[in-house]
Design an enzyme around this catalytic site. Sequence first.
Site: not given
Length: 425
Positions: A261, A276, A348, A351, A390
């Site tokens: 990303r 991130r 998070e 999702s 994560r």
Amino acid sequence: MLSIRTLREQTDRVRKALADRGAEVDLDRILRLDERRRELLRELEALRNRRNEASKEVGRIKRQGGDASAIMAEMREVGTRIKALEAEQREVEPQLQDLLLRVPNVPHESVPVGQTEDDNPVVRTWGEPPSFEFEPLPHWELGERLGILDFERAAKIAGARFVVLKGLGSRLERALIQFMLDLHTEEHGYTEVWPPFMVNSTAMTGTGQLPKFEEDLFHLTGTDYYLVPTAEVPVTNLHAGEILNEGSLPISYTAYTPCFRAEAGAYGKDTRGMIRQHQFDKVELVKFVHPDRSYDELEALTRNAEEVLRRLGLPYRVVTLCTGDLGFSAAKTYDIEVWLPGQGRYREISSCSNFEDFQARRANIRFRSKGEKGTRLVHTLNGSGLAVGRTVVAILENCQQSDGSVVVPEALRPYVKADRIEATV
RNA sequence: GGAGAGGUGGCUGAGUGGUCGAAAGCGGCGGUCUUGAAAACCGUUGGCCCGCGAGGGCCCGGGGGUUCGAAUCCCUCCCUCUCCGCCA
């Protein structure tokens, strides 16, 4: 993508949905283009009908050795008119198509209206955040002290937002992938898939990343290849353009891929640690289901993702994304948030979304029922099961000990082949 | 990267300018027969768009062109296969 019919016939409902999302879409322009498109189509089809009839007539006359030059001359003019209309059609249709591809999904009626993540209601909470008799460290400090995370060298070879895993850190990452895939294939009934890590623009359009979110993707210069931002893209597009048998539904896939990303627009957010990153590992869950079942399947899929955290003993909660926080393609999303002692809050880690027929319409994924004529669009769902990086963060921070070591969750020990991660220096 | 062959319905595969959305076979579905099944036989069997409907239009890998008319001719792009080269 929503069907143009929905926009036309349920304009008010769509308008409200867009407002709830806080989305800017020029619906009226779309409706005007659609009107023009249908005008063109009506005229074109009438002309083509005339031409078809006349052509049959020409064939008949010629076979009988007659003279068809009058009809042919007339049809030459009809042909010119058809060409002109087709030219306009070639103008209007891609415009309309492009606009339609940029309209977000309509949230399900059960989705709470709200603006930001602060408006996301908590559905349930599992586990207790651990209490420490010392000040818990953030994972980047723990990881560097243990010699398993190296951000500096990652920056040297790649840049910011990358990490190098070493020793048991690297093994922990690999063990988690294996653990998650085993759980979902052996106990939750998913079929494992190992897809390409690059896909073309058609696939990216099918799941909704393109055309609107190009800046979030890594695009390989001079090619039509993009690095996958999630396994959702290659795996959902696996059945693009197919007509599935109703009996084969639900189809459940799980896939490990790295995810890439660009994180455009995330400047200054989560700059420390591995929350991130430009590249991270994820095990994804993807389902193709009958439309009547998709909300039940969303609950099941979310539970399947949660199960990973339960087995690892990591405290978490589940929230429903409100309309303002909902992703572009989703009709409803549950976020699973894991407790991170280093940050003192839930973050998070998964999702889970139901896209209803939004992606299926873009990617043209349909099914046919026995004894019924015609086809219907399937519903697609997906969820992280889980984001691996994560999960590493959560294990490090939740399982840290006063001496700086980290106890490996029991379920993971056969995979890590160690009970504890300690500094080796 | 070079040379060649090819992309037609769920599958195999015919079709080289009009009567072709498309033969035939296989598969699927329904039926006859059977205690049931198989076999045999009969029938049936694509998708999309516009339209309240009647109906009409489009789709033979994608796009463009030639023609009164294109699965069929031309251009272009994509993909697959074979051989050679290169490569983990």
